[in-house]
Enzyme design. Structure first.
Site, PDB file in Angstrom:
ATOM      1  N   ASP A  12      -7.153   0.731   1.445  1.00 48.38           N
ATOM      2  CA  ASP A  12      -5.714   0.888   1.643  1.00 48.38           C
ATOM      3  C   ASP A  12      -5.076   1.607   0.455  1.00 48.38           C
ATOM      4  O   ASP A  12      -5.546   1.479  -0.675  1.00 48.38           O
ATOM      5  CB  ASP A  12      -5.085  -0.501   1.824  1.00 48.38           C
ATOM      6  CG  ASP A  12      -3.707  -0.430   2.471  1.00 48.38           C
ATOM      7  OD1 ASP A  12      -3.321   0.651   2.962  1.00 48.38           O
ATOM      8  OD2 ASP A  12      -3.013  -1.455   2.477  1.00 48.38           O
ATOM      9  N   ASN A  60      -3.805   2.437  13.962  1.00 46.38           N
ATOM     10  CA  ASN A  60      -3.534   3.704  13.270  1.00 46.38           C
ATOM     11  C   ASN A  60      -3.083   4.829  14.206  1.00 46.38           C
ATOM     12  O   ASN A  60      -2.563   5.849  13.749  1.00 46.38           O
ATOM     13  CB  ASN A  60      -4.747   4.165  12.446  1.00 46.38           C
ATOM     14  CG  ASN A  60      -4.915   3.400  11.150  1.00 46.38           C
ATOM     15  OD1 ASN A  60      -6.017   3.247  10.640  1.00 46.38           O
ATOM     16  ND2 ASN A  60      -3.823   2.899  10.591  1.00 46.38           N
TER      17      ASN A  60
END
Ligand code: FPP
Length: 243
Positions: A12, A60
């Site tokens: 991340d 996503n």
């Protein structure tokens, strides 16, 4: 230092890292991808057997069309290079997740690299693409239900081992250590079944800067923990053969 057998990582912070440098988010992904390659060499040298990384989640798809297209281009480039990386590391690649949603050429590249690397045994590398823990369990349950309907299983014989066999990670040991970079402290639908007993390590360091020193720090922290799996420690010691 006791090295975990299986490390899982939520990669991340690529976007925020790039924006902080006044660069587009796509630059962060390119550097994040290069860092993934570097970490694979570190993992190899440390002797970690299994590495599973979250590269693209079922959520996503909500990102901008530009960012998704950029990521697809990056996956294409990475998969081309991946044969070399697999060979250098004697690494077997397996994609987990439902890649039927990906463009056909990427699906073919995945199949090619998986086939090419299938006999390598030094590192087992799982790349999560269009992966979500709930989606994985749902797909597995659907196949299991079909097998029950076809008479291959009786409902009363279904135990945890049977369910495990229907997950994308069938046959792969559960992660010992989960690392999430860049400050967030949540699972974001990653390996919901498999992380039941794993140790968690969260760091503020963004993924493009997560290097060998950071990984070593995570493993040292892991070593400081007392992994008891719910048993009383003294009891566990009593159960050791010879005691
Ligand atoms: C997290 O950063 C990363 C992703 C959503 C996916 C992209 C991952 C990589 C590029 C590394 C692996 C690459 C390949 C080709 C296997 P973020 O965009 O969520 O960062 P942010 O939280 O700062 O926005």
């Amino acid at each position: 230092m006791n090295v975990p057998n299986h490390i899982a990582i939520i990669l991340d912070g690529n976007g925020r890292w790039a924006r902080a440098k006044g660069m587009p988010r796509s630059y962060g992904h390119v550097r994040g991808c290069a860092n993934l390659e570097s970490i694979c060499y570190v993992i190899r040298d440390l002797g970690v057997k299994y590495l599973t990384v979250y590269a693209f989640s079922t959520e996503n798809w909500k990102r901008s069309r530009d960012e998704i297209e950029g990521l697809m281009t990056l996956f294409r480039t990475y998969l081309k290079r991946c044969m070399k990386i697999c060979e250098k590391n004697q690494m077997r690649l397996k994609v987990i997740g439902d890649i039927r949603a990906f463009p056909e050429d990427i699906q073919k590249s995945v199949a090619r690299v998986e086939e090419y690397s299938k006999d390598f045994t030094r590192i087992y590398f799982q790349l999560a693409l269009n992966y979500g823990g709930r989606d994985e369990i749902t797909r597995g349950v659907r196949r299991l239900a079909q097998d029950v309907a076809d008479g291959k299983h009786r409902p009363e014989d279904i135990d945890e081992a049977v369910v495990e066999g229907y997950l994308d990670t069938a046959g792969i040991p559960d992660p010992d250590l989960l690392i999430r970079t860049s400050g967030e402290q949540r699972l974001s639908n990653f390996l919901l079944w498999q992380l039941a007993y794993s140790e968690f390590y969260f760091t503020d360091v963004p993924w493009p800067e997560f290097d060998k020193a950071e990984l070593t720090r995570a493993i040292e922290k892991y070593n400081e923990r007392d992994r008891r799996y719910g048993a009383v420690k003294e009891e566990q010691e009593c159960l050791r053969p010879g005691l």
